[in-house]
Design a protein around this motif. Structure first.
Motif, PDB file in Angstrom:
ATOM      1  N   PRO A  99       8.674  -5.510  40.189  1.00 22.73           N
ATOM      2  CA  PRO A  99       8.394  -5.145  38.802  1.00 22.73           C
ATOM      3  C   PRO A  99       8.567  -6.324  37.843  1.00 22.73           C
ATOM      4  CG  PRO A  99      10.531  -4.300  39.451  1.00 22.73           C
ATOM      5  CD  PRO A  99       9.946  -4.970  40.661  1.00 22.73           C
ATOM      6  N   PHE A 100       9.072  -7.461  38.371  1.00 18.60           N
ATOM      7  CA  PHE A 100       9.220  -8.623  37.512  1.00 18.60           C
ATOM      8  C   PHE A 100       7.944  -9.463  37.526  1.00 18.60           C
ATOM      9  CE2 PHE A 100      13.382  -7.178  38.529  1.00 18.60           C
ATOM     10  CZ  PHE A 100      14.063  -7.314  37.333  1.00 18.60           C
ATOM     11  N   ALA A 101       7.222  -9.420  38.626  1.00 21.91           N
ATOM     12  CA  ALA A 101       6.027 -10.253  38.752  1.00 21.91           C
ATOM     13  C   ALA A 101       4.758  -9.512  38.337  1.00 21.91           C
ATOM     14  CB  ALA A 101       5.883 -10.734  40.195  1.00 21.91           C
ATOM     15  N   SER A 102       4.805  -8.175  38.274  1.00 17.14           N
ATOM     16  CA  SER A 102       3.551  -7.457  38.081  1.00 17.14           C
ATOM     17  C   SER A 102       3.287  -7.073  36.624  1.00 17.14           C
ATOM     18  CB  SER A 102       3.526  -6.217  38.986  1.00 17.14           C
ATOM     19  OG  SER A 102       4.655  -5.417  38.762  1.00 17.14           O
ATOM     20  N   LEU A 103       4.162  -7.483  35.704  1.00 12.16           N
ATOM     21  CA  LEU A 103       3.900  -7.225  34.283  1.00 12.16           C
ATOM     22  C   LEU A 103       3.756  -8.558  33.560  1.00 12.16           C
ATOM     23  CD1 LEU A 103       6.553  -4.430  33.549  1.00 12.16           C
ATOM     24  CD2 LEU A 103       4.106  -4.130  33.921  1.00 12.16           C
ATOM     25  N   ASN A 104       2.772  -8.657  32.682  1.00 14.47           N
ATOM     26  CA  ASN A 104       2.563  -9.879  31.911  1.00 14.47           C
ATOM     27  C   ASN A 104       3.701 -10.048  30.904  1.00 14.47           C
ATOM     28  OD1 ASN A 104       1.767 -11.870  30.132  1.00 14.47           O
ATOM     29  ND2 ASN A 104      -0.405 -11.287  30.224  1.00 14.47           N
ATOM     30  N   THR A 109       0.072  -3.563  27.542  1.00 10.27           N
ATOM     31  CA  THR A 109      -0.165  -3.536  28.989  1.00 10.27           C
ATOM     32  C   THR A 109      -0.703  -2.168  29.406  1.00 10.27           C
ATOM     33  OG1 THR A 109       1.527  -5.180  29.488  1.00 10.27           O
ATOM     34  CG2 THR A 109       0.994  -3.646  31.248  1.00 10.27           C
ATOM     35  N   LEU A 110      -0.096  -1.122  28.853  1.00  8.95           N
ATOM     36  CA  LEU A 110      -0.508   0.229  29.237  1.00  8.95           C
ATOM     37  C   LEU A 110      -1.833   0.646  28.600  1.00  8.95           C
ATOM     38  CD1 LEU A 110       2.909   2.128  29.154  1.00  8.95           C
ATOM     39  CD2 LEU A 110       1.615   1.377  31.147  1.00  8.95           C
ATOM     40  N   GLN A 161       9.709  -0.787  36.724  1.00 10.05           N
ATOM     41  CA  GLN A 161       8.970  -0.088  37.758  1.00 10.05           C
ATOM     42  C   GLN A 161       8.384   1.206  37.196  1.00 10.05           C
ATOM     43  OE1 GLN A 161       7.101  -0.798  39.934  1.00 10.05           O
ATOM     44  NE2 GLN A 161       8.338  -1.307  41.714  1.00 10.05           N
ATOM     45  N   ARG A 162       9.088   1.826  36.258  1.00 12.85           N
ATOM     46  CA  ARG A 162       8.539   3.014  35.593  1.00 12.85           C
ATOM     47  C   ARG A 162       7.293   2.647  34.788  1.00 12.85           C
ATOM     48  NH1 ARG A 162      12.201   7.581  35.266  1.00 12.85           N
ATOM     49  NH2 ARG A 162      14.072   7.051  36.440  1.00 12.85           N
ATOM     50  N   VAL A 163       7.315   1.455  34.160  1.00 15.73           N
ATOM     51  CA  VAL A 163       6.129   0.999  33.437  1.00 15.73           C
ATOM     52  C   VAL A 163       4.966   0.789  34.416  1.00 15.73           C
ATOM     53  CG1 VAL A 163       5.139  -0.874  32.066  1.00 15.73           C
ATOM     54  CG2 VAL A 163       7.467  -0.071  31.582  1.00 15.73           C
ATOM     55  N   GLY A 164       5.274   0.191  35.581  1.00 15.81           N
ATOM     56  CA  GLY A 164       4.249  -0.010  36.606  1.00 15.81           C
ATOM     57  C   GLY A 164       3.625   1.312  37.033  1.00 15.81           C
ATOM     58  N   ILE A 165       4.463   2.332  37.139  1.00 22.45           N
ATOM     59  CA  ILE A 165       3.963   3.655  37.512  1.00 22.45           C
ATOM     60  C   ILE A 165       3.116   4.241  36.376  1.00 22.45           C
ATOM     61  CG2 ILE A 165       4.678   6.028  38.051  1.00 22.45           C
ATOM     62  CD1 ILE A 165       7.184   4.718  39.431  1.00 22.45           C
TER      63      ILE A 165
END
Lengths: 349, 331
Positions: free
Chosen positions: B103-108, B116-117, B163-167
């Protein structure tokens, strides 16, 4: 005041190798002092496996590094007592510490790649360790290195000794590092997350080997880990840490079956288990571990604790707070925790 | 769960070239995924377990068409993904999403969480800022965060919150299937359960299908309806959750199960242990015949000579072994 962290039940006759009282380690930073370890006391006896469990930031690694003097210059280490086989490590000079480190207390790290020198052959690195600590010839040291590789189960040890770390797989590198750690037959082996970077089938091999080596060397093992499953299988005693403090200390069965701290209980309840039927929702712990720069008042776990009461945000509990007649727990309401632990572990499967 | 098959991988092969020598010519091929077939029905969770290098992450990327298969095909809602034109793929992408491990690498880091969302809503649905903004706030609440989080940057979030943001990002376009690539393994133990529960709750409410890729058999067992076990690019055993966890027949599955520690001292003491020798061999030069034979205690000459096929012997529980057999008391 008595120090319950030190008073482990002497179920083993083993000599007390290491005894630490009220260890406090802080890091000086621009943002203020970070209290990484806050009043930790424990003893390790010959023959036993003591597990130190906690999440990242709980202070479990810093505790070990403080004993060995492996921390950066920004660290300030204080303790009331730090005895290695009766000798005070706090008063020992740098030369003596170097002697103890490696020859008498050896450490195994999570990432073998950062602990092995990529430029030197594996056998040479192990031999170097022996040469530093023992009066042997280069030739003897080299053959001992091969012997060590054989002892940790590396096939074709003579050939492997002539290879570089990058030619080893992850599991073999971890074994090579263990070979280096045990080369001088240390009395205490401190393993910091030794299997976290490994696959589960390799983890099983390495854990089994660590137990075997502990017996063969007649030493003790201090295992630092976040994995309660690993702890259950390998330890004699367990020390649970949260935000730089000890929260519970006991035999493995005491901590798992007669849990006395809400953090330990919450952790056990939140884990999915292999023997679960997989239908019930897990019981998560709310919130996240606190920043050490902004520790909550009172008990550090109180903002996440399901049993929180008024006193918890005011007073800081220590290992005496759980009351007498049980294993030590830093909780004012430890009796309420043990009241319903039957449903935590035994009742799940 | 229904019988409608949503995603189907048929004999998927994914090879990567190994370059070397003076001219960086292809000197060898790594076969990361070798002839893997799996099926995901609407509303179900298929777990894919295996150790590092077994090919599960590569498989996940092929399933959502981030990587093209070298051979074989992936059918999603009945259509072959690699044959779709870009516009048609973009349309499919809305219903086929992935959540990554880190979750550290997958958000700008330079984009506010809200932006992002909102991005997928803008790109795919052409929504304007105000409409997207409201939807974003709604999404944040659904994944257990709050609407105010939209104005913050990733660095202000903990691992579990990221990770919740990724979801939330994967959910934005209302997908029917999400590939979850080790979604909780980077998180601290005390916060994993919250994310696992969220995934279960979202599945129930939105009737989602998941492909759950992980090395942790405890989490996979908790979430999955069916489980596929991979070793060196091959599926060695597939079955429903209970078949795999209580009646495993492949020696690799058995050794994997027996190696997973259970946080229960008595259980640990009484379990049967199978400790394998050696490490996973290199996938550049896998063993002949059965790929597991170099670590298998049952291996015979037949295993070196003849690759065992993934055969269903009744029971809808295919196993790729010449000598399948149930072993008890592993868990």
């Amino acid at each position: 005041m008595s120090d319950p962290g030190l008073e482990s039940p002497p179920y083993t006759e083993g000599e007390v190798l290491l005894s630490v009282r009220n260890l406090r380690t802080r890091f000086v930073t621009e943002g203020g002092d970070v209290p990484a370890v806050n009043g930790v006391s424990f003893a390790v006896r010959r023959g036993e496996v003591l597990s130190v469990v906690g999440e990242s930031g709980s202070g479990k690694s810093v505790t070990a590094m403080s004993i060995l003097g492996l921390l950066p210059p920004t660290a300030r280490i204080e303790a009331d007592q730090m005895l290695w086989r009766g000798e005070s490590l706090l008063d020992a000079g740098e030369a003596r510490i170097r002697q103890v480190r490696g020859a008498e207390i050896a450490m195994i790290f999570q990432d073998p790649l950062s602990a092995l020198n990529p430029m030197h052959k594996v056998g040479r690195q192990i031999a170097e360790m022996i040469l530093i600590h023992e009066p042997v010839s280069k030739k003897e040291a080299a053959s001992r290195a091969v012997e060590m590789l054989n002892l940790v189960g590396i096939p074709q040890p003579a050939k492997r000794a002539g290879m570089y770390p990058h030619e080893f797989s992850g599991g073999m590198r971890q074994r090579a590092m263990i070979a280096m750690a045990i080369a001088c037959s240390p009395d205490l082996l401190i393993a910091d997350e030794p299997t976290t970077a490994l696959d589960v089938t390799v983890q099983a091999q390495v854990l089994e080997m660590l137990l075997r080596l502990k017996d063969e060397l007649n030493s003790a093992l201090m295992l630092i880990t976040h994995d309660l499953g690993v702890v259950a299988g390998i330890s004699d005693r367990v020390m649970v840490m949260y935000a730089g403090r000890q929260v519970e200390v006991g035999t493995t069965d005491q901590v798992f079956y007669r849990t006395r701290h809400p953090y330990t209980r919450s952790l056990l309840r939140s884990l999915p288990r292999l023997d679960d039927r997989g239908t019930d929702a897990l019981t998560p712990i709310t919130g996240a571990p606190p920043s050490l720069l902004r520790l909550p008042s009172g008990c550090s776990f109180h903002p996440r604790c399901p049993l929180v009461k008024e006193r918890c945000s005011k007073d800081v509990p220590d290992l005496n707070s759980g009351g007498l007649g049980h294993h030590p727990a830093a909780c004012f309401y430890a009796d309420e925790v043990s009241g319903d632990t039957a449903s935590v572990v035994g009742g799940r499967s | 769960m229904s019988d409608e098959v949503l995603l189907q991988a048929e004999h998927v092969v994914k090879e990567f070239p190994v370059r070397g020598g003076l001219l960086s010519r292809t000197v060898a091929k790594v076969s990361a995924v070798s002839a893997v077939s799996i099926e995901v029905k609407a509303g179900e969770t298929v777990g894919v377990v295996g150790e590092s290098g077994c090919g599960k992450s590569t498989l996940g990327r092929v399933l959502v068409n981030l990587l093209r298969p070298t051979a074989g095909r992936v059918l999603f809602e009945g259509e072959n993904l690699s044959a779709l034109k870009p516009a048609a793929m973009k349309e499919k992408r809305r219903r086929l999403q992935i959540v990554f491990q880190d979750p550290f690498a997958s958000l700008n880091p330079r984009m506010k969480i809200g932006d992002t969302l909102a991005e997928p809503l803008r790109v795919h649905l052409g929504w304007k800022a105000d409409k997207a903004g409201a939807a974003v706030q709604d999404l944040l609440v659904q994944v257990g965060l709050s609407a105010e989080h939209a104005n913050r940057f990733p660095r202000e979030f903990s691992g579990a919150q990221r990770q919740r943001v990724g979801i939330a990002r994967a959910l934005a376009l209302e997908p029917s299937l999400i590939v979850l690539d080790e979604p909780v393994s980077a998180l601290d133990v005390s916060v994993q359960a919250g994310v696992v529960n969220l995934l279960q709750e979202l599945q129930r409410v939105r009737h989602l299908s998941y492909v759950f890729l992980a090395h942790d058999l405890s989490v996979v067992g908790h979430l999955s309806d069916r489980v596929a076990v991979m070793y060196l690019g091959k599926v060695v055993e597939v079955g429903d959750r209970n078949q795999i966890y209580t009646r495993a027949q492949h020696p690799y599955t058995q050794s994997l199960l027996s190696a997973v520690p259970i946080p229960d001292p008595e259980r640990q003491r009484s379990r049967r242990r199978i400790v394998l020798e050696g490490d996973v061999p290199s996938s550049v030069d896998p063993p002949s015949g059965c790929r597991f034979r170099t670590r298998c205690w049952k291996a015979t000459d037949k295993c070196a000579a003849e690759e065992p096929a993934l055969v269903d012997r009744g029971e809808d529980h295919p196993v790729a072994c010449h000598y399948p057999e149930v072993v008890v008391a592993l868990v």
